[in-house]
Scaffold this active site. Structure first.
Site, PDB file in Angstrom:
ATOM      1  N   MET A   1      35.920  41.718  35.425  1.00 52.88           N
ATOM      2  CA  MET A   1      34.720  40.875  35.301  1.00 52.88           C
ATOM      3  C   MET A   1      33.636  41.543  34.462  1.00 52.88           C
ATOM      4  O   MET A   1      32.454  41.452  34.776  1.00 52.88           O
ATOM      5  CB  MET A   1      34.145  40.552  36.695  1.00 52.88           C
ATOM      6  CG  MET A   1      35.101  39.761  37.559  1.00 52.88           C
ATOM      7  SD  MET A   1      34.522  39.507  39.238  1.00 52.88           S
ATOM      8  CE  MET A   1      35.169  40.944  40.065  1.00 52.88           C
TER       9      MET A   1
ATOM     10  N   GLY B   1      44.356  35.008  42.474  1.00 50.11           N
ATOM     11  CA  GLY B   1      44.811  35.714  41.273  1.00 50.11           C
ATOM     12  C   GLY B   1      45.004  37.185  41.597  1.00 50.11           C
ATOM     13  O   GLY B   1      44.294  37.751  42.430  1.00 50.11           O
ATOM     14  N   GLY B   2      45.982  37.819  40.964  1.00 48.13           N
ATOM     15  CA  GLY B   2      46.180  39.260  41.135  1.00 48.13           C
ATOM     16  C   GLY B   2      46.547  39.613  42.553  1.00 48.13           C
ATOM     17  O   GLY B   2      47.435  39.018  43.161  1.00 48.13           O
ATOM     18  N   ASP B   3      45.838  40.586  43.110  1.00 48.03           N
ATOM     19  CA  ASP B   3      46.056  41.026  44.488  1.00 48.03           C
ATOM     20  C   ASP B   3      44.855  40.572  45.333  1.00 48.03           C
ATOM     21  O   ASP B   3      43.715  40.725  44.898  1.00 48.03           O
ATOM     22  CB  ASP B   3      46.165  42.554  44.510  1.00 48.03           C
ATOM     23  CG  ASP B   3      46.447  43.058  45.908  1.00 48.03           C
ATOM     24  OD1 ASP B   3      47.609  43.375  46.189  1.00 48.03           O
ATOM     25  OD2 ASP B   3      45.497  43.125  46.728  1.00 48.03           O
TER      26      ASP B   3
ATOM     27  N   ILE C   1      42.072  43.209  45.964  1.00 49.45           N
ATOM     28  CA  ILE C   1      41.380  43.928  44.879  1.00 49.45           C
ATOM     29  C   ILE C   1      40.412  42.961  44.210  1.00 49.45           C
ATOM     30  O   ILE C   1      40.819  42.007  43.542  1.00 49.45           O
ATOM     31  CB  ILE C   1      42.386  44.516  43.875  1.00 49.45           C
ATOM     32  CG1 ILE C   1      43.239  45.562  44.587  1.00 49.45           C
ATOM     33  CG2 ILE C   1      41.657  45.131  42.675  1.00 49.45           C
ATOM     34  CD1 ILE C   1      44.247  46.268  43.730  1.00 49.45           C
TER      35      ILE C   1
ATOM     36  N   LYS D   1      35.464  28.449  40.985  1.00 46.44           N
ATOM     37  CA  LYS D   1      34.943  29.799  40.821  1.00 46.44           C
ATOM     38  C   LYS D   1      35.082  30.271  39.394  1.00 46.44           C
ATOM     39  O   LYS D   1      36.041  30.921  39.022  1.00 46.44           O
ATOM     40  CB  LYS D   1      35.660  30.796  41.739  1.00 46.44           C
ATOM     41  CG  LYS D   1      34.888  31.085  42.980  1.00 46.44           C
ATOM     42  CD  LYS D   1      35.017  32.523  43.315  1.00 46.44           C
ATOM     43  CE  LYS D   1      34.974  32.700  44.823  1.00 46.44           C
ATOM     44  NZ  LYS D   1      35.596  33.924  45.240  1.00 46.44           N
TER      45      LYS D   1
ATOM     46  N   THR E   1      48.070  43.328  40.650  1.00 43.00           N
ATOM     47  CA  THR E   1      46.675  43.186  40.249  1.00 43.00           C
ATOM     48  C   THR E   1      46.570  43.166  38.721  1.00 43.00           C
ATOM     49  O   THR E   1      47.454  43.657  38.015  1.00 43.00           O
ATOM     50  CB  THR E   1      45.837  44.321  40.856  1.00 43.00           C
ATOM     51  OG1 THR E   1      44.461  44.030  40.630  1.00 43.00           O
ATOM     52  CG2 THR E   1      46.173  45.671  40.242  1.00 43.00           C
ATOM     53  N   ALA E   2      45.486  42.555  38.229  1.00 43.95           N
ATOM     54  CA  ALA E   2      45.317  42.395  36.777  1.00 43.95           C
ATOM     55  C   ALA E   2      45.492  43.730  36.052  1.00 43.95           C
ATOM     56  O   ALA E   2      46.194  43.804  35.043  1.00 43.95           O
ATOM     57  CB  ALA E   2      43.951  41.792  36.481  1.00 43.95           C
TER      58      ALA E   2
ATOM     59  N   GLY F   1      45.716  38.225  30.015  1.00 45.41           N
ATOM     60  CA  GLY F   1      46.906  39.073  29.978  1.00 45.41           C
ATOM     61  C   GLY F   1      48.088  38.493  30.731  1.00 45.41           C
ATOM     62  O   GLY F   1      47.906  37.779  31.730  1.00 45.41           O
TER      63      GLY F   1
ATOM     64  N   ASP G   1      42.120  28.872  43.054  1.00 42.36           N
ATOM     65  CA  ASP G   1      40.976  28.824  42.148  1.00 42.36           C
ATOM     66  C   ASP G   1      41.458  29.005  40.718  1.00 42.36           C
ATOM     67  O   ASP G   1      42.648  29.081  40.451  1.00 42.36           O
ATOM     68  CB  ASP G   1      39.922  29.857  42.551  1.00 42.36           C
ATOM     69  CG  ASP G   1      40.535  31.213  42.770  1.00 42.36           C
ATOM     70  OD1 ASP G   1      41.173  31.712  41.824  1.00 42.36           O
ATOM     71  OD2 ASP G   1      40.395  31.762  43.891  1.00 42.36           O
TER      72      ASP G   1
END
Ligand code: SAH
Length: 458
Positions: free
Chosen positions: A380, A298-300, A303, A267, A328-329, A409, A245
């Site tokens: 978010m 994205g990230g983990d 999470i 998304k 994670t972000a 980031g 996504d």
């Protein structure tokens, strides 16, 4: 892509090298290795080259007649005028031409190569940095050992047989990957080709055991491809289909196997290209076709990634899967922005929440979030920023509390906007940060001034 990488067949064809010095010698050598006939033109030519088979030596200054019947030209003189003349005349005749160390005069460039024939790896920086290219080759030398030549030759030997026995191309790819990635390969690499062959035959007799679709639910980290895990990278190279996504950055999607099918499932806020249930079903359907499906998140994945829901469906359908954690972000972004999430003097705890607005409100445990000596990270949260700041102040957090918004980031577009609970909503309104953004609240934000020099992109 500035050049199209191709491998040219020059077997038995006449290739011209202009220049008789050491560079010309080297180029002639590569052409001979590839099976070409070589014409070398120069007023003065090394004796060793003259003695070579398949070399026609012309002791003269270059002129147009030397291009007669030639399939490819390399100019390697130290005279710019001659090099240019070769390039112009060759291009006028549509003969591919390379001028050593002068990309502007080239219609093709020569890559650095790692030769494990029949396996061949070519490297190029499009002329930008030959040193970097050679360094990369050096690294791969260690990853692709010499005896991969033997493995490639083994695969070639059984290629036709496997093709007739395993007719479905997707199944055949899995067959070969199992063979070349496991015990069979190990046997070949240690020189025991008889055992390797026996194992291969056994696998061919038992095709059903080999082919099974599976799903890899992989965390791709916050954006910088360097933050992928080794396992993520390995599976990206293995998967037949990549489902991703828009949180997954393009450079990361580009790292998946070249010929893997790529499915974008979107998304963005309020613009869901596929609903979550549809994504779950898609993964099941692809795996049931026998494919190795990489679901890149994205990230983990666990999470705020709805990874749990995706594997629930897989488990219910009995499809094998594995989950690969990602950075994670909160962790990636904070570190690239120079904001430690915990710190002896500022925060002994760290809370991750989602600030997704539902019916215009944010349903969060404000008492908990407003507590002192902790860091709050909001995923978010940008659209609800006003509400977020107002609610925290209402529940007792000082309106002087530092807060940061980090845009995209860890990517080249990273941007950090800081303020306080009182000022940030106004600042954000003016600055218009672009998604995805992460919000970090707490005393640790002030440390950024001391620490951000580590990350110039911040
Ligand atoms: N599973 C993901 C989070 C998905 S929720 C993870 O572990 O990171 C999506 C939210 O993550 C975005 O709205 C944003 O708040 C945050 N996010 C993800 N990547 C980000 C990035 N590179 N920079 C800032 N925020 C990011």
């Amino acid at each position: 892509m500035d050049f199209l990488p191709i491998f040219q067949n020059v077997k038995g064809r006449l290739c011209l090298v202009v220049g008789g010095g050491s560079v010309g010698m080297r180029k002639a050598g590569v052409l001979l290795e590839a099976g070409a006939k070589v014409r070398v033109v120069a007023p003065d030519i090394d004796e060793a080259l003259k003695a070579q088979a398949n070399v026609e030596v012309v002791l003269a200054r270059f002129d147009e007649s030397h291009l007669e019947g030639v399939a490819l030209v390399i100019a390697a003189t130290d005279d710019c005028g001659v090099n240019k003349q070769v390039s112009v005349l060759a291009q006028a005749r549509n003969i591919p031409v390379n001028v050593v160390d002068d990309p502007g005069l080239c219609s093709f460039i020569m890559p650095a190569i790692l030769d494990r024939s029949p396996l061949m790896v070519a490297f190029s920086s499009g002329g930008a940095s030959p040193v970097l290219t050679r360094m990369m080759r050096g690294k791969l030398e260690t990853v692709i050992p010499q005896n991969y030549s033997r493995l490639a030759a083994f695969a070639e030997r059984f290629r036709e047989l496997v093709k007739t026995k395993v007719t479905n191309p997707a199944k055949r790819r899995i067959f070969w990957e199992n063979a070349l990635d496991g015990v069979v390969a190990e046997k070949v690499l240690t020189g025991d080709e008889n055992s390797a062959e026996a194992m291969l035959q056994q696998m061919l007799e038992n095709e059903d055991n080999i082919v099974r679709g599976e799903v890899y639910l992989v965390g791709a980290g916050p954006g910088d491809p360097d933050l992928l895990t080794f396992r993520a990278l390995r599976l990206m190279q293995k998967a037949d289909v990549v489902v991703y996504d828009n949180l997954v950055s393009k450079p990361i999607v580009d790292m998946a196997r070249r010929d893997a099918e790529r499915i974008f499932v979107g998304k963005k806020r309020a613009d869901h290209t596929l609903r979550q249930e549809e994504i779950n079903e898609l993964l099941v359907r692809l795996a049931k076709q026998g494919k190795r499906v990489l679901r890149l998140k994205g990230g983990d994945p666990f999470i705020f990634g709805r990874g749990g829901e995706e594997i629930e469906t897989l488990a219910a359908e009995g499809i094998p899967f594995q989950v690969v954690p990602g950075i994670t972000a909160a962790s990636g972004v904070a570190s690239y922005a120079g904001i430690p999430l915990t710190h002896r003097d500022h925060a002994q705890a760290c809370v991750f929440v989602t600030g997704h607005l539902k019916d215009g409100t944010m349903n969060l445990d404000w008492e908990l979030l407003a507590r002192p000596r902790q860091t709050v990270v909001v995923y978010m949260g940008l659209h609800g920023l006003d509400t977020l700041c107002a609610k925290l102040v209402e529940h007792g957090m000082p309106d002087t509390t530092p807060i940061a918004i980090v845009q995209q980031g860890t990517t080249p577009n990273q941007r950090v906007i800081t303020g306080t609970l009182a000022t940030l909503p106004g600042i954000a309104e003016r600055e218009q940060p672009q998604a995805p953004t992460l919000i970090i609240i707490g005393g640790v934000v002030t440390l950024r001034e001391k620490l951000a020099w580590f990350h110039p992109q911040g």
